[in-house]
Design an enzyme around this catalytic site. Structure first.
Site, short mmCIF file in Angstrom:
data_model
loop_
_atom_site.label_atom_id
_atom_site.label_comp_id
_atom_site.label_asym_id
_atom_site.label_seq_id
_atom_site.Cartn_x
_atom_site.Cartn_y
_atom_site.Cartn_z
N ASN A 146 0.87 -1.19 0.00
CA ASN A 146 0.00 0.00 0.00
C ASN A 146 0.90 1.23 0.00
O ASN A 146 1.52 1.54 1.02
CB ASN A 146 -0.90 -0.03 1.24
CG ASN A 146 -1.69 1.25 1.42
OD1 ASN A 146 -1.79 2.07 0.50
ND2 ASN A 146 -2.28 1.42 2.59
N TRP A 147 0.96 1.90 -1.15
CA TRP A 147 1.88 3.04 -1.26
C TRP A 147 1.28 4.32 -0.67
O TRP A 147 1.95 5.35 -0.62
CB TRP A 147 2.24 3.28 -2.72
CG TRP A 147 2.99 2.17 -3.38
CD1 TRP A 147 3.39 0.99 -2.80
CD2 TRP A 147 3.44 2.11 -4.73
NE1 TRP A 147 4.05 0.21 -3.73
CE2 TRP A 147 4.09 0.88 -4.92
CE3 TRP A 147 3.35 2.99 -5.82
CZ2 TRP A 147 4.66 0.50 -6.13
CZ3 TRP A 147 3.90 2.61 -7.03
CH2 TRP A 147 4.55 1.38 -7.19
N LYS A 148 0.04 4.26 -0.25
CA LYS A 148 -0.63 5.44 0.33
C LYS A 148 -0.46 6.64 -0.61
O LYS A 148 -0.45 6.47 -1.83
CB LYS A 148 -0.12 5.70 1.73
CG LYS A 148 -0.11 4.44 2.59
CD LYS A 148 0.11 4.70 4.03
CE LYS A 148 0.17 3.36 4.77
NZ LYS A 148 0.17 3.50 6.20
N HIS B 64 -9.34 0.76 4.98
CA HIS B 64 -8.05 0.94 5.67
C HIS B 64 -8.26 1.85 6.89
O HIS B 64 -9.07 2.77 6.85
CB HIS B 64 -7.03 1.55 4.71
CG HIS B 64 -5.65 1.55 5.27
ND1 HIS B 64 -5.20 2.51 6.15
CD2 HIS B 64 -4.61 0.68 5.09
CE1 HIS B 64 -3.95 2.24 6.49
NE2 HIS B 64 -3.57 1.13 5.86
N GLU C 174 -6.68 4.26 7.99
CA GLU C 174 -6.53 5.70 7.73
C GLU C 174 -7.80 6.27 7.11
O GLU C 174 -8.15 7.42 7.36
CB GLU C 174 -5.30 5.95 6.83
CG GLU C 174 -4.02 5.76 7.64
CD GLU C 174 -2.82 5.29 6.83
OE1 GLU C 174 -2.86 5.39 5.58
OE2 GLU C 174 -1.86 4.81 7.45
N GLU D 192 -5.05 -5.59 10.63
CA GLU D 192 -4.05 -4.54 10.85
C GLU D 192 -4.35 -3.82 12.16
O GLU D 192 -5.16 -2.87 12.18
CB GLU D 192 -4.10 -3.52 9.72
CG GLU D 192 -3.82 -4.10 8.35
CD GLU D 192 -3.26 -3.02 7.43
OE1 GLU D 192 -2.13 -3.21 6.98
OE2 GLU D 192 -3.92 -2.01 7.20
N GLY E 30 2.70 1.77 10.81
CA GLY E 30 3.64 2.88 10.67
C GLY E 30 4.38 3.23 11.95
O GLY E 30 4.99 4.29 12.05
N SER F 81 3.81 -2.62 10.30
CA SER F 81 5.26 -2.63 10.49
C SER F 81 5.91 -3.94 10.04
O SER F 81 6.84 -4.43 10.69
CB SER F 81 5.60 -2.30 11.94
OG SER F 81 5.13 -0.99 12.26
N GLY G 273 2.93 -1.31 4.29
CA GLY G 273 2.93 0.12 3.98
C GLY G 273 4.33 0.61 3.69
O GLY G 273 4.84 0.47 2.58
N GLY G 274 5.00 1.16 4.70
CA GLY G 274 6.30 1.80 4.52
C GLY G 274 7.32 0.95 3.76
O GLY G 274 8.01 1.46 2.86
#
Ligand code: PEP
Length: 258
Positions: free
Chosen positions: A12-14, A98, A100, A170, A176, A216, A237-238
């Site tokens: 997920n590149w957000k 998600h 967010e 998640e 993150g 993470s 994610g990251g």
């Protein structure tokens, strides 16, 4: 025994990367992932780069997902993304609910249900995200939160076929933060999710639905999650923003037979 569920690693590149940067990362991933591997790999770039990435990725090495799609196929919904158009562009997956989106954009369980239904009807595989906050975990509410989120998202849906539904567990506090859940805690929740899916649909659907862990995930901790019987991959994610770390996660995930 090899599991019927193919491992899945989704990135997920957000809201990161412009189109040139997105294409460069995809080129690097296509090169790094060129050898045959068992893992299904998905990248979810921002909507602004979806079409360009879909055009570049015409092989089964890599699949493309949207980060969010609406419940209607078209209409007066400013700023939203049509699941039909995402599908026509070449997306195979879509992330739904998600944390967010829930935290910053008012996404409720009821909206998650509608988006999940539309994705399934459109032929997109929804990656339905669920997970408790730190306050909910500390209050001992994890099981109830997961039950509510899974049940509301999936109730009254026709049982999805094969790999047509993915759930990403998640925990919000792990996203993150560099503080991943333990593999044992993630397995406990994943097993509970599978049991809920059996109750909502049937045992055969529960055996096929893939459950991911997210929060993470890095190359050095993916192995612990993949070793667990109910965890079929990860939503990343990251660490999906660099070809080195994402390909490293895929390579390590491929060592597990499920
Ligand atoms: C995510 O945003 O879905 C996620 C899991 O992020 P990270 O891997 O950076 O924790």
């Amino acid at each position: 025994m090899i599991s019927v569920r193919r491992p899945l690693i989704a990135g997920n590149w957000k809201m990161h990367k412009n189109t040139a940067e997105a294409l460069a990362l995809v080129e690097q991933l296509l090169y790094r992932l060129r050898d045959k591997h068992r893992v299904e790999v998905v990248v979810c770039p921002p909507a602004t780069s979806l079409e360009a990435v879909c055009q570049l990725v015409s092989t089964a090495t890599l699949y493309v997902g949207a980060q969010n799609t609406h419940w209607a196929s078209e209409g007066a919904f400013t700023g939203e993304i049509s699941p039909r158009v995402a599908r026509e562009m070449g997306c195979k997956f879509t992330i739904v609910g998600h944390s967010e989106r829930r935290q910053y954009f008012g996404e409720t369980d009821a909206y998650v249900h509608q988006r999940t239904r539309a994705a399934l009807e459109t032929g997109l595989t929804p990656i339905v995200c669920i997970g408790e906050t730190l306050a909910q975990r500390e209050a001992g509410e994890t099981v109830e939160v997961i039950r509510r989120q899974v049940t509301t998202a999936l109730e009254n849906l026709i049982a999805p076929q094969g790999g047509g539904l993915v759930i990403a567990y998640e925990p919000v506090w792990a996203i993150g933060t560099g503080r991943a859940a333990t593999a044992a805690d993630a397995q406990e929740v994943a097993a509970f999710i599978r049991q809920l899916i059996a109750e909502l649909f049937n045992a055969s659907t529960a055996a096929k639905v893939r459950i991911l862990y997210g929060g993470s995930v890095k190359p050095d901790n993916i192995g612990g999650f993949m070793a667990k019987p109910d965890i079929d991959g990860a939503l990343v994610g990251g660490a999906s923003l660099s070809a080195d770390s994402f390909a490293g996660i895929v390579a390590r995930a491929g060592r597990y037979q499920g």
